[in-house]
Design a protein around this motif. Structure first.
Motif, PDB file in Angstrom:
ATOM      1  N   ILE A   1       0.848  -1.187   0.000  1.00 36.99           N
ATOM      2  CA  ILE A   1       0.000   0.000   0.000  1.00 36.99           C
ATOM      3  C   ILE A   1       0.886   1.240   0.000  1.00 36.99           C
ATOM      4  O   ILE A   1       1.724   1.414   0.888  1.00 36.99           O
ATOM      5  N   THR A   2       0.716   2.088  -1.004  1.00 34.21           N
ATOM      6  CA  THR A   2       1.419   3.375  -1.019  1.00 34.21           C
ATOM      7  C   THR A   2       0.416   4.471  -0.685  1.00 34.21           C
ATOM      8  O   THR A   2      -0.684   4.515  -1.228  1.00 34.21           O
ATOM      9  N   ASP A   3       0.816   5.351   0.221  1.00 32.93           N
ATOM     10  CA  ASP A   3      -0.052   6.431   0.698  1.00 32.93           C
ATOM     11  C   ASP A   3       0.680   7.748   0.475  1.00 32.93           C
ATOM     12  O   ASP A   3       1.564   8.130   1.263  1.00 32.93           O
ATOM     13  N   THR A   4       0.349   8.429  -0.609  1.00 31.95           N
ATOM     14  CA  THR A   4       1.046   9.672  -0.943  1.00 31.95           C
ATOM     15  C   THR A   4       0.675  10.815  -0.005  1.00 31.95           C
ATOM     16  O   THR A   4       1.421  11.791   0.104  1.00 31.95           O
ATOM     17  N   GLU A   5      -0.469  10.709   0.660  1.00 34.45           N
ATOM     18  CA  GLU A   5      -0.860  11.761   1.604  1.00 34.45           C
ATOM     19  C   GLU A   5      -0.039  11.676   2.884  1.00 34.45           C
ATOM     20  O   GLU A   5       0.451  12.687   3.407  1.00 34.45           O
ATOM     21  N   ASN A   6       0.115  10.447   3.397  1.00 30.37           N
ATOM     22  CA  ASN A   6       0.886  10.254   4.629  1.00 30.37           C
ATOM     23  C   ASN A   6       2.347   9.899   4.375  1.00 30.37           C
ATOM     24  O   ASN A   6       3.106   9.659   5.312  1.00 30.37           O
ATOM     25  N   LEU A   7       2.739   9.818   3.095  1.00 28.04           N
ATOM     26  CA  LEU A   7       4.127   9.563   2.688  1.00 28.04           C
ATOM     27  C   LEU A   7       4.645   8.238   3.234  1.00 28.04           C
ATOM     28  O   LEU A   7       5.727   8.151   3.828  1.00 28.04           O
ATOM     29  N   THR A   8       3.867   7.178   3.019  1.00 29.28           N
ATOM     30  CA  THR A   8       4.265   5.862   3.504  1.00 29.28           C
ATOM     31  C   THR A   8       4.095   4.805   2.418  1.00 29.28           C
ATOM     32  O   THR A   8       3.290   4.961   1.492  1.00 29.28           O
ATOM     33  N   MET A   9       4.867   3.744   2.538  1.00 27.80           N
ATOM     34  CA  MET A   9       4.679   2.526   1.768  1.00 27.80           C
ATOM     35  C   MET A   9       4.648   1.375   2.754  1.00 27.80           C
ATOM     36  O   MET A   9       5.573   1.214   3.565  1.00 27.80           O
ATOM     37  N   THR A  10       3.570   0.599   2.722  1.00 28.47           N
ATOM     38  CA  THR A  10       3.375  -0.473   3.689  1.00 28.47           C
ATOM     39  C   THR A  10       3.323  -1.816   2.969  1.00 28.47           C
ATOM     40  O   THR A  10       2.565  -1.987   2.017  1.00 28.47           O
ATOM     41  N   VAL A  11       4.144  -2.738   3.449  1.00 25.73           N
ATOM     42  CA  VAL A  11       4.173  -4.097   2.916  1.00 25.73           C
ATOM     43  C   VAL A  11       3.584  -5.025   3.972  1.00 25.73           C
ATOM     44  O   VAL A  11       4.031  -5.027   5.127  1.00 25.73           O
ATOM     45  N   ILE A  12       2.580  -5.798   3.581  1.00 23.64           N
ATOM     46  CA  ILE A  12       1.944  -6.751   4.490  1.00 23.64           C
ATOM     47  C   ILE A  12       2.245  -8.156   3.997  1.00 23.64           C
ATOM     48  O   ILE A  12       2.041  -8.472   2.814  1.00 23.64           O
ATOM     49  N   ALA A  13       2.748  -8.995   4.896  1.00 27.69           N
ATOM     50  CA  ALA A  13       3.084 -10.375   4.532  1.00 27.69           C
ATOM     51  C   ALA A  13       2.551 -11.313   5.584  1.00 27.69           C
ATOM     52  O   ALA A  13       2.630 -11.036   6.792  1.00 27.69           O
ATOM     53  N   ASP A  14       1.974 -12.416   5.156  1.00 28.73           N
ATOM     54  CA  ASP A  14       1.489 -13.453   6.067  1.00 28.73           C
ATOM     55  C   ASP A  14       2.443 -14.635   6.001  1.00 28.73           C
ATOM     56  O   ASP A  14       2.634 -15.249   4.940  1.00 28.73           O
ATOM     57  N   LEU A  15       3.036 -14.954   7.146  1.00 32.80           N
ATOM     58  CA  LEU A  15       4.127 -15.921   7.219  1.00 32.80           C
ATOM     59  C   LEU A  15       3.690 -17.136   8.026  1.00 32.80           C
ATOM     60  O   LEU A  15       3.092 -16.995   9.106  1.00 32.80           O
ATOM     61  N   ALA A  16       4.012 -18.306   7.529  1.00 33.87           N
ATOM     62  CA  ALA A  16       3.621 -19.565   8.183  1.00 33.87           C
ATOM     63  C   ALA A  16       4.656 -19.954   9.228  1.00 33.87           C
ATOM     64  O   ALA A  16       5.336 -20.986   9.115  1.00 33.87           O
ATOM     65  N   ALA A  17       4.786 -19.117  10.249  1.00 30.32           N
ATOM     66  CA  ALA A  17       5.736 -19.365  11.336  1.00 30.32           C
ATOM     67  C   ALA A  17       5.325 -18.518  12.525  1.00 30.32           C
ATOM     68  O   ALA A  17       4.732 -17.447  12.350  1.00 30.32           O
ATOM     69  N   PRO A  18       5.626 -18.955  13.748  1.00 33.64           N
ATOM     70  CA  PRO A  18       5.259 -18.161  14.924  1.00 33.64           C
ATOM     71  C   PRO A  18       6.073 -16.876  15.007  1.00 33.64           C
ATOM     72  O   PRO A  18       7.133 -16.735  14.374  1.00 33.64           O
ATOM     73  N   VAL A  19       5.570 -15.938  15.807  1.00 27.11           N
ATOM     74  CA  VAL A  19       6.211 -14.637  15.948  1.00 27.11           C
ATOM     75  C   VAL A  19       7.674 -14.784  16.355  1.00 27.11           C
ATOM     76  O   VAL A  19       8.561 -14.097  15.828  1.00 27.11           O
ATOM     77  N   GLU A  20       7.962 -15.687  17.293  1.00 28.80           N
ATOM     78  CA  GLU A  20       9.325 -15.845  17.793  1.00 28.80           C
ATOM     79  C   GLU A  20      10.277 -16.275  16.671  1.00 28.80           C
ATOM     80  O   GLU A  20      11.434 -15.840  16.626  1.00 28.80           O
ATOM     81  N   ARG A  21       9.779 -17.130  15.763  1.00 30.41           N
ATOM     82  CA  ARG A  21      10.634 -17.574  14.653  1.00 30.41           C
ATOM     83  C   ARG A  21      10.871 -16.427  13.661  1.00 30.41           C
ATOM     84  O   ARG A  21      11.985 -16.262  13.148  1.00 30.41           O
ATOM     85  N   VAL A  22       9.858 -15.618  13.398  1.00 32.74           N
ATOM     86  CA  VAL A  22      10.026 -14.490  12.501  1.00 32.74           C
ATOM     87  C   VAL A  22      11.015 -13.491  13.101  1.00 32.74           C
ATOM     88  O   VAL A  22      11.890 -12.958  12.401  1.00 32.74           O
ATOM     89  N   TRP A  23      10.874 -13.240  14.406  1.00 29.35           N
ATOM     90  CA  TRP A  23      11.831 -12.348  15.063  1.00 29.35           C
ATOM     91  C   TRP A  23      13.253 -12.885  14.908  1.00 29.35           C
ATOM     92  O   TRP A  23      14.192 -12.138  14.653  1.00 29.35           O
ATOM     93  N   GLU A  24      13.410 -14.173  15.030  1.00 29.37           N
ATOM     94  CA  GLU A  24      14.735 -14.786  14.944  1.00 29.37           C
ATOM     95  C   GLU A  24      15.403 -14.508  13.596  1.00 29.37           C
ATOM     96  O   GLU A  24      16.596 -14.176  13.541  1.00 29.37           O
ATOM     97  N   VAL A  25      14.641 -14.627  12.486  1.00 31.32           N
ATOM     98  CA  VAL A  25      15.278 -14.429  11.177  1.00 31.32           C
ATOM     99  C   VAL A  25      15.603 -12.949  10.940  1.00 31.32           C
ATOM    100  O   VAL A  25      16.522 -12.644  10.177  1.00 31.32           O
ATOM    101  N   TYR A  26      14.874 -12.042  11.601  1.00 31.50           N
ATOM    102  CA  TYR A  26      15.191 -10.620  11.470  1.00 31.50           C
ATOM    103  C   TYR A  26      16.248 -10.165  12.472  1.00 31.50           C
ATOM    104  O   TYR A  26      16.646  -8.998  12.452  1.00 31.50           O
ATOM    105  N   SER A  27      16.695 -11.067  13.318  1.00 23.33           N
ATOM    106  CA  SER A  27      17.703 -10.723  14.322  1.00 23.33           C
ATOM    107  C   SER A  27      19.027 -11.439  14.084  1.00 23.33           C
ATOM    108  O   SER A  27      19.979 -11.225  14.835  1.00 23.33           O
ATOM    109  N   ASP A  28      19.080 -12.278  13.077  1.00 23.00           N
ATOM    110  CA  ASP A  28      20.282 -13.032  12.754  1.00 23.00           C
ATOM    111  C   ASP A  28      20.721 -12.627  11.345  1.00 23.00           C
ATOM    112  O   ASP A  28      20.050 -12.959  10.369  1.00 23.00           O
ATOM    113  N   PRO A  29      21.832 -11.901  11.216  1.00 24.81           N
ATOM    114  CA  PRO A  29      22.213 -11.425   9.883  1.00 24.81           C
ATOM    115  C   PRO A  29      22.438 -12.545   8.875  1.00 24.81           C
ATOM    116  O   PRO A  29      22.207 -12.358   7.681  1.00 24.81           O
TER     117      PRO A  29
END
Length: 325
Positions: free
Chosen positions: A7-35
């Protein structure tokens, strides 16, 4: 693909990406915390990222470089603003020059990541906040939506155990867009041996044959960037068909992880870009081949030849003849 909306919002100057992932929150956090895990999907296909520094603390910094298939480089940097483990974090994301300093000629943005539990796993919401409409438009013009969508398409392989993700599925073909295709195949064997099987003529002749009844008659390997290669096949005995072959040039060699080559059928003008990537986990290797075609018509014509079926026969032979020894 995990991305369900951009979603691009030119009024609020944002671009939002929404993704649905088949993994628990803790696992998603792990992949974003491990380079090491993050760099498997942060860059889009053909532009993998390498994180050269990582300090995930408030005020800390991470630096990365994405490497294009023809030797191009694009650097970036994160400055961590907020960390709310495991629910999300916020950074200043900026393009960087060769010295790692933010590039003033390219847009920077504040990015927030939130991870919310759902019945199926995790919904990730990534919102980029821009300083101006021009900066938002510049990033969109640079292909940010397409690049982000294709980059996120790599996440399933990262979130799952490699064998759970790919074992028993054979050769999988995914159309990424009109001219880009991803082909994956899990083989039971170490990456070092799989690399050798793709680059040593004596080994190549044992498995890289396509359907039964063919032999490899010529192998000239490109061992350095800029060198040419040539491979040819011919039918054996009563097998029907005409001899054929391929040739091209090596654009990138990063043994035993990645090689990029151009490819042309001998005598034909059409050229593709073949980007081979090998990733090992627990003794198994995921072969990922990204192919860039000149146009959709060429892509469809080549895929319709039974290319994937021939590749599956070869990969099965690779496991049977070389990796199982």
């Amino acid at each position: 693909m995990p991305v369900t909306d951009v979603i691009t919002d030119t009024e609020n100057l944002t671009m939002t990406v929404i993704a649905d992932l088949a993994a628990p929150v803790e696992r998603v956090w792990e992949v974003y915390s491990d380079p090491r895990q993050l760099e498997r999907f942060w860059g889009p296909p053909g532009w993998p990222a390498t994180f050269t520094s990582w300090d995930q603390t408030v005020g800390g910094r991470a630096d990365y470089t994405m490497h294009g298939p023809r030797g191009e480089k694009a650097a970036g940097t994160w400055e961590f603003l907020e960390i709310d483990r495991p629910r999300g974090f916020a950074v200043i994301d900026a393009f960087a020059d060769d010295d790692g300093h933010p590039d003033p000629d390219l847009p920077s943005m504040r990015m927030t990541f939130t991870f919310e539990q759902t019945a199926e796993g995790t919904r990730m919401v990534n919102t980029s906040h821009f300083a101006s409409a021009e900066a938002l438009e510049q990033l969109i013009a640079m292909g940010a939506i397409e690049g982000t969508t294709m980059a996120m398409s790599q996440m399933d392989a990262v979130l799952q155990d490699l064998r759970d993700y790919a074992q028993g599925k054979g050769t999988q073909v995914t159309l990424l867009d009109d001219v880009h295709v991803r082909i994956t195949r899990l083989v039971e064997g170490p990456r070092e041996l799989v690399w050798r099987a793709h680059n040593e003529p004596d080994l190549m002749k044992q498995w890289l044959l396509g359907p039964d009844g063919w032999e490899m008659t010529e192998v000239a390997v490109a061992s350095e960037v800029g060198q040419s290669y040539r491979t040819s096949w011919a039918p054996v005995g009563d097998t029907e068909g005409e001899p054929f072959g391929f040739e091209g040039e090596a654009l990138l060699i990063d043994a035993p992880r990645r090689s990029v080559q151009t490819e042309r059928m001998i005598g034909m003008p059409v050229e593709t870009l073949n980007d081979l990537n090998l990733y090992e986990e627990d003794g198994a290797t995921l072969i990922t081949l990204y192919i860039e075609y000149p146009d959709k018509e060429t892509r469809d014509m080549i895929l319709a030849t039974g290319m994937a079926e021939g590749m599956e026969t070869s990969y099965a032979r690779l496991e049977r003849e070389l990796l199982a020894v």
